[in-house]
Write a protein that holds these residues in place. Sequence first.
Motif, PDB file in Angstrom:
ATOM      1  N   TRP A  88       0.818  -1.199   0.000  1.00  0.00           N
ATOM      2  CA  TRP A  88       0.000   0.000   0.000  1.00  0.00           C
ATOM      3  C   TRP A  88       0.861   1.261   0.000  1.00  0.00           C
ATOM      4  CZ3 TRP A  88      -4.187   2.528  -0.958  1.00  0.00           C
ATOM      5  CH2 TRP A  88      -4.451   3.736  -0.319  1.00  0.00           C
ATOM      6  N   THR A  89       1.965   1.238   0.738  1.00  0.00           N
ATOM      7  CA  THR A  89       2.789   2.441   0.853  1.00  0.00           C
ATOM      8  C   THR A  89       3.736   2.626  -0.328  1.00  0.00           C
ATOM      9  OG1 THR A  89       4.464   1.225   2.143  1.00  0.00           O
ATOM     10  CG2 THR A  89       2.726   2.368   3.375  1.00  0.00           C
ATOM     11  N   TRP A  97       3.059   2.509  -3.672  1.00  0.00           N
ATOM     12  CA  TRP A  97       2.544   3.020  -4.946  1.00  0.00           C
ATOM     13  C   TRP A  97       2.718   4.528  -5.095  1.00  0.00           C
ATOM     14  CZ3 TRP A  97      -1.634   6.422  -5.250  1.00  0.00           C
ATOM     15  CH2 TRP A  97      -2.430   6.565  -4.094  1.00  0.00           C
ATOM     16  N   ALA A  98       2.920   5.250  -3.982  1.00  0.00           N
ATOM     17  CA  ALA A  98       3.163   6.700  -4.043  1.00  0.00           C
ATOM     18  C   ALA A  98       3.742   7.134  -2.704  1.00  0.00           C
ATOM     19  CB  ALA A  98       1.871   7.456  -4.341  1.00  0.00           C
ATOM     20  N   THR A 110       1.545  12.607  -1.389  1.00  0.00           N
ATOM     21  CA  THR A 110       0.817  12.375  -2.642  1.00  0.00           C
ATOM     22  C   THR A 110      -0.261  11.323  -2.437  1.00  0.00           C
ATOM     23  OG1 THR A 110       2.747  12.956  -3.980  1.00  0.00           O
ATOM     24  CG2 THR A 110       1.037  11.657  -5.043  1.00  0.00           C
ATOM     25  N   ARG A 111       0.097  10.241  -1.782  1.00  0.00           N
ATOM     26  CA  ARG A 111      -0.851   9.158  -1.521  1.00  0.00           C
ATOM     27  C   ARG A 111      -2.034   9.655  -0.688  1.00  0.00           C
ATOM     28  NH1 ARG A 111       2.535   6.008   0.722  1.00  0.00           N
ATOM     29  NH2 ARG A 111       2.004   6.301   2.915  1.00  0.00           N
ATOM     30  N   ASN A 112      -1.743  10.374   0.386  1.00  0.00           N
ATOM     31  CA  ASN A 112      -2.815  10.855   1.261  1.00  0.00           C
ATOM     32  C   ASN A 112      -3.686  11.903   0.583  1.00  0.00           C
ATOM     33  OD1 ASN A 112      -2.141   9.205   3.444  1.00  0.00           O
ATOM     34  ND2 ASN A 112      -0.632  10.654   4.222  1.00  0.00           N
ATOM     35  N   PHE A 142      -0.670  12.055  -9.210  1.00  0.00           N
ATOM     36  CA  PHE A 142       0.131  10.837  -9.056  1.00  0.00           C
ATOM     37  C   PHE A 142       1.313  10.833 -10.035  1.00  0.00           C
ATOM     38  CE2 PHE A 142       0.854   6.535 -10.804  1.00  0.00           C
ATOM     39  CZ  PHE A 142       1.459   5.962  -9.697  1.00  0.00           C
ATOM     40  N   SER A 163       4.565  12.666  -7.430  1.00  0.00           N
ATOM     41  CA  SER A 163       5.394  11.694  -6.706  1.00  0.00           C
ATOM     42  C   SER A 163       6.873  12.024  -6.794  1.00  0.00           C
ATOM     43  CB  SER A 163       5.129  10.284  -7.248  1.00  0.00           C
ATOM     44  OG  SER A 163       3.785   9.902  -7.047  1.00  0.00           O
TER      45      SER A 163
END
Length: 229
Positions: free
Chosen positions: A8-9, A11-12, A16-18, A82, A86
Motif C-alpha cells: 500500500w505504501t 505506490w506513491a 501524494t498518496r494521502n 500521481f 510523486s
Amino acid sequence: MQQSSSAWTRWAPPVTRNLIVINLLIYITSVLLLRRGIDLNELGGLHYFGASNFHFWQLITYQFLHSTASIDHVLSNMFALFMFGSSIEYFWGSKRYLIYYLLCGVSAGLVQELSWYYELQEVMRYDFVQLPSGLIARDAFLGLLNTVGASGAVFGILLASGVLFPNSYVLIGFALPLKMKYFVFLYGVIELYAGIHNTWGQVAHFAHLGGMIGGAILIYLWRKKGVIR
C-alpha cells in the motif's frame, strides 16, 4: 499483513498518496450528501469575495472538492497528481512538497478571484442581472459563482516538474513523447488562450495559470534563499 501494508505504501510517497485518498473520499462523501440535500461544494467551494457566502477558508477547502456532475474531474486531477507529484515529493521531501501544493492552490484561488473581479465590472453597475432563466438580483448572482477542484495546485505541480525535470519526457496521448519543459510551456499557452477567449465553458483557466504563477514565485524565492536546488 505486513506485506499488504508495504504494498500500500509503495505506490506513491506519503503526501501524494494521502492527498489522492482524501480527495477521493471527499468526492464520494460529496456525492452521497448531495442526495440528502447537503451540498459540500456550496459550503466549501470558492465563492467571489464580494458575495455574502464567501469565506477566507474556502481558499483551502475548495482544493479538496470536485464537480459532482461527473467523476472525470476528480480522476483526471488525481491521475496528474500521481504522475507528476510523486517525483517532486521524493526530490523536495514531504513537508516542502505539501506547503508548495497548498500554496499553489491558494495562488490559483486568488487569481480566480481577480479574474472574477475583472469580468464583473459591468455587472456591478446594475442591481439585477439578466440570465436565460430571467432577472436575478445582483447579490444573488454573485453568490452563484463557485469554483472547486485541485487543478490549480496540480498545475503548480506541473510547473515544478518542468522546472526540476525539464528534459524528462511525457507521452502526449500515451503516444507522442515531449520534453517536460515544452509540455509545460505549451499547456500554459493553451490555458492562457482558453482563458482570454473563454473557451471550454466552465473551466477556470485563469485559476490554472494562477497555480503555475504561484509555483514559479515559490520556486524562485526558495532558490534565492538556497533552501532548494
